[in-house]
Design a protein around this motif. Structure first.
Motif, PDB file in Angstrom:
ATOM      1  N   GLU A 137       0.864  -1.183   0.000  1.00 31.18           N
ATOM      2  CA  GLU A 137       0.000   0.000   0.000  1.00 31.18           C
ATOM      3  C   GLU A 137       0.898   1.230   0.000  1.00 31.18           C
ATOM      4  O   GLU A 137       1.614   1.479   0.961  1.00 31.18           O
ATOM      5  CB  GLU A 137      -0.886  -0.013   1.244  1.00 31.18           C
ATOM      6  CG  GLU A 137      -2.093   0.888   1.154  1.00 31.18           C
ATOM      7  CD  GLU A 137      -3.055   0.466   0.059  1.00 31.18           C
ATOM      8  OE1 GLU A 137      -3.607   1.363  -0.587  1.00 31.18           O
ATOM      9  OE2 GLU A 137      -3.237  -0.746  -0.155  1.00 31.18           O
ATOM     10  N   PRO A 138       0.899   2.023  -1.069  1.00 34.96           N
ATOM     11  CA  PRO A 138       1.784   3.192  -1.116  1.00 34.96           C
ATOM     12  C   PRO A 138       1.489   4.169   0.014  1.00 34.96           C
ATOM     13  O   PRO A 138       0.350   4.341   0.430  1.00 34.96           O
ATOM     14  CB  PRO A 138       1.473   3.819  -2.477  1.00 34.96           C
ATOM     15  CG  PRO A 138       0.857   2.727  -3.275  1.00 34.96           C
ATOM     16  CD  PRO A 138       0.114   1.870  -2.292  1.00 34.96           C
ATOM     17  N   TYR A 170       6.202   6.166  -6.427  1.00 33.86           N
ATOM     18  CA  TYR A 170       4.818   5.937  -6.010  1.00 33.86           C
ATOM     19  C   TYR A 170       3.873   6.007  -7.209  1.00 33.86           C
ATOM     20  O   TYR A 170       2.990   5.158  -7.390  1.00 33.86           O
ATOM     21  CB  TYR A 170       4.395   6.968  -4.966  1.00 33.86           C
ATOM     22  CG  TYR A 170       4.994   6.747  -3.598  1.00 33.86           C
ATOM     23  CD1 TYR A 170       5.305   5.476  -3.140  1.00 33.86           C
ATOM     24  CD2 TYR A 170       5.232   7.826  -2.747  1.00 33.86           C
ATOM     25  CE1 TYR A 170       5.847   5.278  -1.889  1.00 33.86           C
ATOM     26  CE2 TYR A 170       5.781   7.645  -1.487  1.00 33.86           C
ATOM     27  CZ  TYR A 170       6.083   6.366  -1.063  1.00 33.86           C
ATOM     28  OH  TYR A 170       6.621   6.172   0.175  1.00 33.86           O
ATOM     29  N   LYS A 171       4.045   7.037  -8.032  1.00 36.67           N
ATOM     30  CA  LYS A 171       3.173   7.206  -9.199  1.00 36.67           C
ATOM     31  C   LYS A 171       3.338   6.032 -10.171  1.00 36.67           C
ATOM     32  O   LYS A 171       2.355   5.515 -10.720  1.00 36.67           O
ATOM     33  CB  LYS A 171       3.494   8.524  -9.902  1.00 36.67           C
ATOM     34  CG  LYS A 171       3.185   9.757  -9.062  1.00 36.67           C
ATOM     35  CD  LYS A 171       3.599  11.029  -9.793  1.00 36.67           C
ATOM     36  CE  LYS A 171       3.334  12.266  -8.942  1.00 36.67           C
ATOM     37  NZ  LYS A 171       3.794  13.510  -9.614  1.00 36.67           N
ATOM     38  N   TYR A 193       4.290   3.024  -9.464  1.00 39.44           N
ATOM     39  CA  TYR A 193       3.702   1.825  -8.881  1.00 39.44           C
ATOM     40  C   TYR A 193       2.182   1.805  -9.073  1.00 39.44           C
ATOM     41  O   TYR A 193       1.600   0.762  -9.414  1.00 39.44           O
ATOM     42  CB  TYR A 193       4.059   1.757  -7.399  1.00 39.44           C
ATOM     43  CG  TYR A 193       3.441   0.580  -6.692  1.00 39.44           C
ATOM     44  CD1 TYR A 193       3.905  -0.713  -6.924  1.00 39.44           C
ATOM     45  CD2 TYR A 193       2.383   0.753  -5.806  1.00 39.44           C
ATOM     46  CE1 TYR A 193       3.337  -1.796  -6.292  1.00 39.44           C
ATOM     47  CE2 TYR A 193       1.821  -0.332  -5.165  1.00 39.44           C
ATOM     48  CZ  TYR A 193       2.295  -1.600  -5.404  1.00 39.44           C
ATOM     49  OH  TYR A 193       1.736  -2.669  -4.776  1.00 39.44           O
ATOM     50  N   LYS A 194       1.540   2.947  -8.882  1.00 37.48           N
ATOM     51  CA  LYS A 194       0.088   3.010  -9.078  1.00 37.48           C
ATOM     52  C   LYS A 194      -0.279   2.701 -10.530  1.00 37.48           C
ATOM     53  O   LYS A 194      -1.267   2.017 -10.803  1.00 37.48           O
ATOM     54  CB  LYS A 194      -0.434   4.383  -8.676  1.00 37.48           C
ATOM     55  CG  LYS A 194      -0.398   4.636  -7.169  1.00 37.48           C
ATOM     56  CD  LYS A 194      -0.960   6.011  -6.835  1.00 37.48           C
ATOM     57  CE  LYS A 194      -0.978   6.246  -5.326  1.00 37.48           C
ATOM     58  NZ  LYS A 194      -1.502   7.591  -4.978  1.00 37.48           N
ATOM     59  N   MET A 195       0.541   3.219 -11.465  1.00 41.15           N
ATOM     60  CA  MET A 195       0.259   2.959 -12.886  1.00 41.15           C
ATOM     61  C   MET A 195       0.454   1.485 -13.218  1.00 41.15           C
ATOM     62  O   MET A 195      -0.293   0.921 -14.033  1.00 41.15           O
ATOM     63  CB  MET A 195       1.160   3.831 -13.760  1.00 41.15           C
ATOM     64  CG  MET A 195       0.771   5.305 -13.762  1.00 41.15           C
ATOM     65  SD  MET A 195       1.681   6.288 -14.979  1.00 41.15           S
ATOM     66  CE  MET A 195       3.323   6.244 -14.272  1.00 41.15           C
ATOM     67  N   LEU A 239      -0.141  -0.971 -11.237  1.00 37.57           N
ATOM     68  CA  LEU A 239      -1.320  -1.684 -10.747  1.00 37.57           C
ATOM     69  C   LEU A 239      -2.457  -1.600 -11.756  1.00 37.57           C
ATOM     70  O   LEU A 239      -3.186  -2.578 -11.999  1.00 37.57           O
ATOM     71  CB  LEU A 239      -1.762  -1.109  -9.399  1.00 37.57           C
ATOM     72  CG  LEU A 239      -0.810  -1.352  -8.209  1.00 37.57           C
ATOM     73  CD1 LEU A 239      -1.378  -0.697  -6.945  1.00 37.57           C
ATOM     74  CD2 LEU A 239      -0.590  -2.838  -7.997  1.00 37.57           C
ATOM     75  N   THR A 240      -2.624  -0.417 -12.381  1.00 41.55           N
ATOM     76  CA  THR A 240      -3.658  -0.257 -13.410  1.00 41.55           C
ATOM     77  C   THR A 240      -3.353  -1.131 -14.621  1.00 41.55           C
ATOM     78  O   THR A 240      -4.236  -1.817 -15.164  1.00 41.55           O
ATOM     79  CB  THR A 240      -3.751   1.219 -13.832  1.00 41.55           C
ATOM     80  OG1 THR A 240      -4.029   2.025 -12.681  1.00 41.55           O
ATOM     81  CG2 THR A 240      -4.841   1.418 -14.865  1.00 41.55           C
ATOM     82  N   GLN A 282       5.258  -4.475 -12.271  1.00 39.85           N
ATOM     83  CA  GLN A 282       4.669  -4.207 -10.961  1.00 39.85           C
ATOM     84  C   GLN A 282       5.623  -4.592  -9.838  1.00 39.85           C
ATOM     85  O   GLN A 282       5.754  -3.884  -8.832  1.00 39.85           O
ATOM     86  CB  GLN A 282       3.350  -4.975 -10.834  1.00 39.85           C
ATOM     87  CG  GLN A 282       2.565  -4.667  -9.558  1.00 39.85           C
ATOM     88  CD  GLN A 282       2.892  -5.641  -8.436  1.00 39.85           C
ATOM     89  OE1 GLN A 282       3.360  -6.751  -8.707  1.00 39.85           O
ATOM     90  NE2 GLN A 282       2.639  -5.228  -7.208  1.00 39.85           N
TER      91      GLN A 282
END
Length: 502
Positions: free
Chosen positions: A296-297, A423-424, A426-428, A430-431, A471
């Motif tokens: 979880e970031p 962080y950014k 990592y979120k991308m 996940l998408t 990821q």
């Protein structure tokens, strides 16, 4: 981008230790149960305990502490004893022959002493000898033997006490230098510990990353193996070509080779982590984060920091600050060479034979007290040049400290930016991962219904593998960026790190 550190620490990521050392490693890591999953903090604890460079720096702290005590001893009086023995071939004699000294008689008329001289009976005048000197009528004989002293064996000694009174400020400056050197050794130890922690974190997350990719490679092989079986069945039924089967076989073989490479990489990564932790490279233990899924970031980081607090926390900057203090005190030591020095000296000296009460062949001695003053007058500018050189060195140290602060400011800014970017990213990922999973599901379903080819399925599988791999890389990058940022901010101090500031 690299962190400023004093000195640079080269940490080997792999090494070879004989299996017989395993028992010793278990003893070193007795506080850590290697049968259970080992956490990052426990790996740090083992590394901090077993690292040889940290053990050396601890001894450097002890050495600096004793040097500080040595400097403090200069405040106190020094008591010394010196003694010796000397054998002389010959005795010492005051006269070279028997001595005959003229005598005097008191004259009542003149109320004075007059020499007893031989007089001419006719004239009554004193008579002179051949040498032109008056001839004494009576003499006092002093034999040569009476003034000859036995010094064949001479024993001597002295107990001295020296108390510095004023040394031009040198003693005070040396005490401050050694105290600063002791604190500097502590800061160097802390800086070394941060480098060790950083290396442990990198090796730890490398193992986690490779383990995750190993599991991913196994899943990929399983997908291709399932596809391979289905395609071969379809070839037997005549709904697929031999070319389709060969393509899947080649892809499966390539995936199995990659799986072997990843498996070997996992073994090597574990060996590297064990070496950094101070364990034999063949030590087997699992990590607490090996099988964790997505992380979880953390919330977004601040855009700015109180740099003065960062400077105060950084051990390398504190070490440079102590270097400035040492240079300042060295300047005072150089100045002391141009100032007077005053000391009080006391001594008890004795010898055998002695001359305190006639010549006696026994031990005897006496006390003496005095003062010693030294005033430099002229040294052709040598002492002044020494002072100016120390002053220039102080200026250099200050400039180095200011330059280091500017570099730290840049490092913190870059580390913060890189962490936010991680962080950014990592979120991308996940998408992209969700899309790749859905794409693989759709391709597998279309292949079963006969609307998609094996190439479509393998392309979807390759995209799925790439998304998962990205990821994993992004997840590990977040962890490493957080560690890097913590080191840049000077907060990389785990609870397991022993305190060196006392």
């Amino acid at each position: 981008m690299r962190l400023l550190h004093i000195p640079s620490i080269l940490i080997l990521l792999a090494g070879f230790v004989m299996p017989g050392n395993y028992a010793m490693a278990q003893s070193d890591a007795s506080d850590v149960n290697l049968q259970a999953p080992v956490s990052l903090e426990q790996c740090r604890e083992m590394a901090l305990k077993n690292n040889k460079q940290l053990q050396i720096s601890r001894q450097q702290i002890r050495k600096a502490g004793y040097q500080n005590k040595e400097a403090f001893a200069a405040y106190l009086p020094a008591i010394d004893f010196a003694g010796g023995y000397m054998y002389n071939q010959r005795n010492i004699s005051i006269f070279d022959s028997d001595q005959m000294l003229p005598t005097e008689t008191f004259n009542l008329q003149t109320q004075k002493y007059e020499f007893n001289l031989v007089k001419n009976p006719l004239t009554g005048e004193p008579i002179k000898g051949p040498n032109g000197q008056y001839v004494p009528e009576t003499v006092a004989l002093i034999p040569k033997d009476a003034m000859t002293f036995d010094i064949h064996n001479v024993f001597f000694g002295a107990v001295t006490l020296t108390q510095p009174v004023y040394m031009g400020g040198k003693i005070v400056a040396m005490n401050k230098i050694t105290k600063a050197a002791e604190n500097l050794a502590r800061e160097m130890h802390d800086n070394e510990a941060e480098n060790v922690i950083y290396a442990v974190d990198a090796a730890y997350w490398q193992v986690v990353s490779v383990k995750a990719k190993y599991a991913l490679a196994q899943s990929y092989v399983n997908l291709l193996d399932s596809l391979c079986r289905n395609v071969h069945l379809m070839v037997e039924e005549g709904v697929a070509t031999r070319s389709d089967a060969l393509s899947v076989d080649v892809k499966l073989n390539s995936a199995q080779v990659d799986l072997t490479k990843v498996e070997n990489g996992l073994v090597l990564s574990r060996m590297a982590l064990a070496q950094v932790c101070g364990l034999p490279v063949n030590t087997t233990f699992t990590l607490a984060d090996e099988d964790n899924g997505a992380i979880e970031p953390n919330p977004l980081l601040p855009n700015s920091y109180n740099m003065q607090d960062v400077y105060d926390r950084r051990p390398d900057l504190r070490a440079l600050g102590l270097g400035v203090e040492v240079a300042n005190q060295q300047k005072k030591v150089a100045l002391s060479s141009m100032l007077p020095n005053l000391a009080v000296v006391g001594a008890y000296e004795f010898s055998n034979p002695n001359m305190y009460n006639g010549f006696k062949k026994k031990f005897n001695g006496g006390f003496s007290v005095g003062a010693m003053l030294t005033i430099p007058i002229w040294h052709w500018g040598g002492n002044y040049s020494k002072y100016k050189a120390a002053e220039a060195d102080e200026i250099v140290r200050k400039l180095q400290l200011e330059d280091a602060k500017e570099l730290v400011n840049l490092q913190v800014t870059q580390a913060n930016f890189k962490t936010q970017e991680a962080y950014k990213t990592y979120k991308m990922t996940l998408t992209n991962l969700a899309k790749a999973d859905e794409n693989l599901r759709s391709a597998s379903l279309g292949f079963k219904e006969g609307v998609l080819t094996t190439d479509n399925v393998m392309a979807a599988q390759t995209a799925w593998l790439k998304a998962h791999s990205e990821q994993i890389d992004a997840m590990i990058d977040v962890q490493l960026c957080e560690t890097y940022l913590s080191k840049a901010l000077g907060t990389l101090t785990p609870q397991t790190q022993e305190t060196t500031k006392k």
